[in-house]
Scaffold this motif. Structure first.
Motif, PDB file in Angstrom:
ATOM      1  N   SER A  39     -41.740 -39.837  30.425  1.00  0.00           N
ATOM      2  CA  SER A  39     -40.645 -40.694  30.896  1.00  0.00           C
ATOM      3  C   SER A  39     -39.513 -39.822  31.434  1.00  0.00           C
ATOM      4  O   SER A  39     -39.638 -38.596  31.499  1.00  0.00           O
ATOM      5  N   GLN A  40     -38.407 -40.449  31.775  1.00  0.00           N
ATOM      6  CA  GLN A  40     -37.257 -39.708  32.301  1.00  0.00           C
ATOM      7  C   GLN A  40     -36.655 -38.778  31.248  1.00  0.00           C
ATOM      8  O   GLN A  40     -36.078 -37.755  31.578  1.00  0.00           O
TER       9      GLN A  40
ATOM     10  N   VAL B 290     -39.270 -52.133  33.072  1.00  0.00           N
ATOM     11  CA  VAL B 290     -37.897 -52.645  33.033  1.00  0.00           C
ATOM     12  C   VAL B 290     -37.185 -52.038  31.828  1.00  0.00           C
ATOM     13  O   VAL B 290     -37.678 -52.080  30.701  1.00  0.00           O
ATOM     14  N   ARG B 291     -36.043 -51.447  32.116  1.00  0.00           N
ATOM     15  CA  ARG B 291     -35.311 -50.754  31.056  1.00  0.00           C
ATOM     16  C   ARG B 291     -34.151 -51.609  30.547  1.00  0.00           C
ATOM     17  O   ARG B 291     -33.790 -51.587  29.400  1.00  0.00           O
ATOM     18  N   GLY B 292     -33.572 -52.361  31.465  1.00  0.00           N
ATOM     19  CA  GLY B 292     -32.429 -53.195  31.130  1.00  0.00           C
ATOM     20  C   GLY B 292     -31.933 -53.873  32.398  1.00  0.00           C
ATOM     21  O   GLY B 292     -32.726 -54.119  33.315  1.00  0.00           O
TER      22      GLY B 292
ATOM     23  N   SER C 195     -24.100 -51.421  32.703  1.00  0.00           N
ATOM     24  CA  SER C 195     -25.563 -51.291  32.609  1.00  0.00           C
ATOM     25  C   SER C 195     -25.976 -51.456  31.152  1.00  0.00           C
ATOM     26  O   SER C 195     -25.530 -50.708  30.283  1.00  0.00           O
ATOM     27  N   LEU C 196     -26.812 -52.442  30.893  1.00  0.00           N
ATOM     28  CA  LEU C 196     -27.227 -52.730  29.518  1.00  0.00           C
ATOM     29  C   LEU C 196     -28.658 -52.253  29.266  1.00  0.00           C
ATOM     30  O   LEU C 196     -29.553 -52.468  30.096  1.00  0.00           O
ATOM     31  N   THR C 197     -28.824 -51.600  28.141  1.00  0.00           N
ATOM     32  CA  THR C 197     -30.148 -51.104  27.736  1.00  0.00           C
ATOM     33  C   THR C 197     -30.381 -51.577  26.310  1.00  0.00           C
ATOM     34  O   THR C 197     -29.437 -51.649  25.520  1.00  0.00           O
TER      35      THR C 197
ATOM     36  N   LEU D 107     -32.018 -55.664  37.867  1.00  0.00           N
ATOM     37  CA  LEU D 107     -32.731 -55.026  36.753  1.00  0.00           C
ATOM     38  C   LEU D 107     -32.679 -53.507  36.928  1.00  0.00           C
ATOM     39  O   LEU D 107     -32.592 -53.012  38.055  1.00  0.00           O
ATOM     40  N   THR D 108     -32.751 -52.782  35.846  1.00  0.00           N
ATOM     41  CA  THR D 108     -32.882 -51.325  35.938  1.00  0.00           C
ATOM     42  C   THR D 108     -34.248 -50.925  35.401  1.00  0.00           C
ATOM     43  O   THR D 108     -34.800 -51.602  34.527  1.00  0.00           O
TER      44      THR D 108
END
Lengths: 326, 256
Positions: free
Chosen positions: A129-130, A201-203, A216-218, A284-285
């Motif tokens: 992942s990142q 989808v991360r948030g 930005s919500l996670t 979406l993020t």
């Protein structure tokens, strides 16, 4: 005396019989593997340690195969020495003899390479992942982006994954991997091979109507909004589209559960009041995640040498036949 | 447009089957020129068949069962035409029957055109598959030549056991199959990190390579020379297991 022994061990008749025994043994192995489906999952890697941990009666064909291949290899080695001596002494059919010698040498190297890879090779599966994953032998690997390319009917054509790699020696590498295009390190001994890649989808981002502030919500990470805080609890797909559940904690400690539609076309359902401010869903993020296989094959140079030698041998064979046939 | 092209594919396939059927009849009755024209027409039709599929799939058309069986039939016909002067007419006709069977077998499967999966989209794949099938075709011819020589061997001349044509066919098949294995190995390394895995198709490919490689030595082994004809005949069964058996009756990931 020694040469007589080599001639005896490398006898062609013996080699022919051993070749047929190996073929028979492999055929039995194929049959056994097809019967014991629990023991032999389809398309599993060439890991010889698997057959010894634990030793099982069902693996007998493999133990027999190692013995027959070893005998075949000894015969082949002796035969090679004898053929090399004959090649030096003889003046006829030199091209043909050299070609045959090279092909047999390549076979011997291939057998050796399989033995080394089979016992000392490694296969690991994982997700990158990142945030990055530390892969022993390679270093810290992060995904930068993932691009899925589709055919006109929507089926997958290819996946490109941008990787950022920090090797143990401090070297930084940017590399893109795709199907049939792995990242290769250390002369091919290490490989990162793509198995699939997806932007998960991360948030999501919400935007204030008044101030234009974006948040930005996670999942499960609280974010300060005015005098309170908001935490994304989770996201769910429904027949009406994707929704998210959040917890709003005001300054006085009271908590409130909130729901928001994760689409820009749901009117008031895609808006959210946090304290005094109204926010709208923006987008979406995503987090690029790649499922990969990491392979270590210490015999790769040996197999590359076998590939080179066999190619030369096979190319050399053809002109000899052409000359004979015409 | 696509529907029209799909109709073209199915009609060229049926026409090719019919024409190769005529070629068999012409060959059986000794009409050499008519056989040749039929086979050339077959090759033209099958070229249209493959070219249309390649256009629709945007890739080399060797990625499903129908294309695999059709490729094998083409390579058997080509092999038969190349060696026509060196083999008896009945052997030539038998090869045409094999090619016909292979192409007719495509009618069993539903022809739904799919784009190739991501793993297949590499140059190593189209290099690997046709070379393997060409080797199968040459080894089939070697087997047929061996099969037809058994009666001669019993009654006439023991020297026939040498059968140089069989060895020549095997050597050419062996070269092609070796390259197919090398290309397949490179593809395997790039796609799965391994040039060999425990998959029945791979296992049987190794079996075939070792078997026919071993048979290349038989002419130089007087003690085993009388095994030559039976072993080449058995070889055909091994090809069928590798080509069809592993695809239909095992859990191989290689369906073709």
């Amino acid at each position: 005396m020694l040469y007589s022994l080599i001639k005896l061990v490398g006898h062609r008749d013996l080699g022919f019989i051993l070749g047929l025994v190996v073929v028979f043994n492999l055929a039995i192995g194929s049959l056994v593997m097809n019967i014991y489906t629990d023991l032999y999952p389809p398309f599993f890697p060439f890991d010889l340690n698997y057959f010894f941990d634990p030793v099982r009666i069902e693996h007998s064909w493999l133990y027999a195969l190692i013995i027959t291949f070893t005998l075949y290899g000894i015969n082949l080695s002796a035969c090679l020495i004898e053929s090399a001596v004959e090649l030096i002494q003889s003046k006829s059919q030199r091209l043909h003899r050299t070609a045959a010698l090279l092909i047999h040498l390549a076979l011997l190297l291939t057998m050796g390479a399989h033995l080394v890879d089979g016992f000392y090779g490694q296969t690991q599966h994982g997700v990158i992942s990142q945030e990055g994953v530390l892969i022993p032998g390679i270093g810290l690997v992060r995904t930068e982006y993932i691009e899925n390319i589709q055919h006109p009917d929507g089926s997958l054509k290819d996946t490109k994954v941008g990787l950022k790699i920090e090797r143990a020696n401090g070297e930084k590498i940017n590399q893109t991997i795709a199907y049939n295009e792995p990242a290769i390190f250390d002369n091919g001994e290490w490989e990162i091979i793509i198995q699939s890649g997806e932007n998960k989808v991360r948030g999501f981002i919400i935007k204030s109507d008044n101030s234009g502030q974006e948040i930005s919500l996670t999942t499960e990470i609280a974010k300060q909004v005015g005098s309170g805080s908001v935490t994304l609890q989770g996201m769910i797909n429904t027949q009406m589209g994707p929704f998210a559940q959040l917890t709003w904690q005001a300054e006085d400690g009271t908590t409130e559960t909130k729901i928001i539609a994760l689409t820009t076309t749901a009117g008031r359902h895609s808006s959210l009041t946090l304290g005094q401010e109204v926010f709208q869903f923006k987008e979406l993020t995503y987090r690029p995640m790649a499922a990969v296989m990491v392979r270590y094959n210490p015999a790769i140079l040996l197999i590359a040498l076998a590939l080179f030698i066999s190619t030369i041998g096979l190319i050399m064979l053809k002109p000899v036949w052409w000359r004979r046939e015409h | 447009m696509t529907t029209e092209l799909e109709t073209l594919i199915s009609s060229t396939r049926v026409a090719a089957i019919v024409i190769i059927g005529f070629a068999i009849l012409f060959s059986m009755f000794g009409h050499r020129r008519s056989t040749t024209y039929s086979l050339l027409s077959f090759l033209l039709l099958i070229t249209i068949f493959f070219a249309t599929r390649a256009y629709l799939k945007e890739f080399f058309p060797f990625t499903d069962k129908i294309e695999s069986f059709a490729t094998l039939s083409v390579l058997i016909v080509v092999c038969a035409m190349i060696y026509r002067e060196k083999i008896a007419n009945k052997e030539f006709t038998t090869l045409l029957v094999l090619a016909f069977s292979s192409l007719a077998a495509t009618l069993i499967f539903e022809d739904k055109l799919h784009y190739p999966t991501a793993y297949l989209r590499t140059i190593w794949y189209p290099l690997h598959v046709p070379l393997s099938f060409a080797a199968y075709a040459l080894w089939f011819l070697a087997g047929i030549d061996a099969l037809y020589s058994t009666r001669k061997l019993k009654s006439i001349d023991p020297a026939l056991a040498d059968r140089p044509l069989i060895t020549e066919l095997n050597r050419n098949g062996f070269i092609l199959f070796s390259f197919a294995m090398l290309f397949g190995g490179i593809w395997g390394y790039l796609a799965w990190g391994a040039y060999f895995m425990w998959d029945s198709k791979l296992l049987w490919s190794v079996i075939l390579w070792l078997y026919y490689g071993n048979l290349l030595h038989i002419d130089a082994l007087p003690r085993f020379r009388h095994w030559k004809v039976p072993l080449y005949t058995i070889g055909m069964a091994l090809i069928l297991i590798t080509f069809i058996g592993t695809g239909f009756f095992t859990r191989s990931i290689h369906k073709f």
